[in-house]
Design an enzyme around this catalytic site. Structure first.
Site, PDB file in Angstrom:
ATOM      1  N   HIS A   1     -19.305  -2.383  18.343  1.00  0.00           N
ATOM      2  CA  HIS A   1     -18.616  -3.590  17.668  1.00  0.00           C
ATOM      3  C   HIS A   1     -17.380  -3.615  18.211  1.00  0.00           C
ATOM      4  CE1 HIS A   1     -16.850  -6.065  14.575  1.00  0.00           C
ATOM      5  NE2 HIS A   1     -18.084  -6.359  14.152  1.00  0.00           N
TER       6      HIS A   1
ATOM      7  N   LYS B   1     -17.795  -3.154   6.870  1.00  0.00           N
ATOM      8  CA  LYS B   1     -16.209  -2.912   7.339  1.00  0.00           C
ATOM      9  C   LYS B   1     -15.729  -1.711   6.517  1.00  0.00           C
ATOM     10  CE  LYS B   1     -16.438  -7.167  10.336  1.00  0.00           C
ATOM     11  NZ  LYS B   1     -15.801  -7.906  10.990  1.00  0.00           N
TER      12      LYS B   1
ATOM     13  N   GLY C   1     -14.560 -13.075  11.795  1.00  0.00           N
ATOM     14  CA  GLY C   1     -13.461 -13.101  10.743  1.00  0.00           C
ATOM     15  C   GLY C   1     -12.431 -14.278  10.960  1.00  0.00           C
TER      16      GLY C   1
ATOM     17  N   ASN D   1     -22.434  -6.182   7.141  1.00  0.00           N
ATOM     18  CA  ASN D   1     -21.267  -5.080   7.819  1.00  0.00           C
ATOM     19  C   ASN D   1     -20.101  -5.295   6.891  1.00  0.00           C
ATOM     20  OD1 ASN D   1     -19.568  -3.501   8.967  1.00  0.00           O
ATOM     21  ND2 ASN D   1     -19.135  -5.132  11.036  1.00  0.00           N
TER      22      ASN D   1
ATOM     23  N   GLU E   1     -14.708  -4.534  16.974  1.00  0.00           N
ATOM     24  CA  GLU E   1     -13.329  -3.879  16.345  1.00  0.00           C
ATOM     25  C   GLU E   1     -13.277  -2.501  16.796  1.00  0.00           C
ATOM     26  OE1 GLU E   1     -14.525  -5.013  12.623  1.00  0.00           O
ATOM     27  OE2 GLU E   1     -14.121  -7.001  12.932  1.00  0.00           O
TER      28      GLU E   1
ATOM     29  N   GLU F   1     -21.639 -11.234  19.299  1.00  0.00           N
ATOM     30  CA  GLU F   1     -20.637 -11.681  18.263  1.00  0.00           C
ATOM     31  C   GLU F   1     -19.437 -11.976  19.198  1.00  0.00           C
ATOM     32  OE1 GLU F   1     -21.274  -9.576  14.298  1.00  0.00           O
ATOM     33  OE2 GLU F   1     -20.359  -8.058  15.571  1.00  0.00           O
TER      34      GLU F   1
ATOM     35  N   SER G   1     -18.404 -15.184  11.722  1.00  0.00           N
ATOM     36  CA  SER G   1     -18.130 -16.132  10.539  1.00  0.00           C
ATOM     37  C   SER G   1     -19.392 -16.861   9.968  1.00  0.00           C
ATOM     38  CB  SER G   1     -17.326 -17.250  11.106  1.00  0.00           C
ATOM     39  OG  SER G   1     -15.912 -16.606  11.303  1.00  0.00           O
TER      40      SER G   1
HETATM   41  P1  PGA Z   1     -17.686 -11.970   9.933  1.00  0.00           P
HETATM   42  O1  PGA Z   1     -17.770 -10.461  10.769  1.00  0.00           O
HETATM   43  O2  PGA Z   1     -18.783 -12.327   9.510  1.00  0.00           O
HETATM   44  O3  PGA Z   1     -16.420 -11.581   9.023  1.00  0.00           O
HETATM   45  O4  PGA Z   1     -16.959 -12.801  10.974  1.00  0.00           O
HETATM   46  C1  PGA Z   1     -18.999 -10.188  11.533  1.00  0.00           C
HETATM   47  C2  PGA Z   1     -18.996  -8.873  12.178  1.00  0.00           C
HETATM   48  O5  PGA Z   1     -17.740  -8.466  12.638  1.00  0.00           O
HETATM   49  O6  PGA Z   1     -20.065  -8.206  12.299  1.00  0.00           O
END
Ligand code: PGA
Length: 246
Positions: free
Chosen positions: A91, A11, A169, A9, A93, A163, A208
């Site tokens: 997601h 983003k 993140g 992803n 976000e 998640e 992460s």
């Molecule tokens: P990350 O993001 O690996 O940077 O923690 C995962 C995600 O949001 O899908």
């Protein structure tokens, strides 16, 4: 046997020259791995460029209407027309920054089901919910709300990504016991709702994931792969994750 999925992803990251470099690295390696599907979810402006790669490329978001006055949005047919083979839905976000609520997510799931368009449905709790030991109930309620009306004969479209929001993140992945507990809970929920056929639904972990922690995460029996943000921006670190997923 369920397929395993390693999904990047990206983003809202990578400029055009960085995408070109990512692809140059991509072409220098073999990404074929028995039983593993590699996926990239780029910013939609790059979908067309990626559409002829021999891997699964998907959209990070979509809108549930087919066309019309929805400035800034993209429909399933538009995404398909530039090579998207699936989408992410729900997601955290999108939920937290763009205020996507359960009703909108349900509409997106419904649109994918009607269009026979595969999707990764994301779920996961905040740190606050976990600290009250309500994380399992919370995630099951999320899934119940988002899969309301979804039918067993549509299960081939569904992948779930667990998640935990506090792990995204943050550099702080959930530990193996936490991941196993939640993946088992999700697997049991799917079995109760959809029966035996739900065994075909892959459940990915996200939050992460990186080259140092992926081996222990991928060794969890109910983990069928990962949805990866930060560690997927560098193609070499993403490739290391693929090597760990067998
Ligand atoms: P990350 O993001 O690996 O940077 O923690 C995962 C995600 O949001 O899908």
């Amino acid at each position: 046997m369920r397929k395993k999925i390693l999904a990047a992803n990206w983003k809202m990251n990578l400029l055009q020259p960085e995408v070109d470099s990512w692809l140059a690295y991509y072409h220098s390696k073999s990404w074929e791995q028995q039983g593993v599907e590699v996926r990239i979810y780029p910013s939609s402006i790059y979908l067309k460029q990626l559409q002829n790669l021999p891997l699964h490329v998907g959209a990070q978001n979509l809108y549930f209407e087919n066309f019309g006055a929805f400035t800034g949005e993209l429909s399933i047919d538009q995404l398909k027309s530039v090579g998207a083979a699936s989408t992410l839905i729900g997601h955290s976000e999108r939920r937290l920054i763009f205020a996507e609520n359960d009703a909108l997510i349900l509409n997106k799931v419904g649109a994918c089901a009607r269009a026979n368009f595969p999707f990764i449905l994301c779920c996961g709790e905040t740190q606050q919910i976990r600290s009250k030991a309500e994380h399992q109930v919370f995630v099951v309620e999320q899934l119940k709300a988002h899969l309301d009306g979804f039918h067993t004969n549509q299960l081939h479209l569904l992948v779930i990504a667990y998640e935990p929001i506090w792990a995204i993140g943050s550099g702080l992945s959930a530990d193996v016991a936490q991941i196993e507990e939640m993946h088992r809970t999700i697997r049991n929920f799917l079995a109760d709702k959809f029966g035996d056929l739900s065994k075909q639904v892959p459940i990915l972990y996200g939050g992460s994931v990186n080259a140092s922690n992926c081996a222990e995460i991928f060794a969890c029996p109910d983990v069928d792969g990962a949805l990866v943000g930060g560690a997927a921006l560098d193609p070499d670190s993403f490739y290391k994750l693929l090597q760990a997923l067998d």
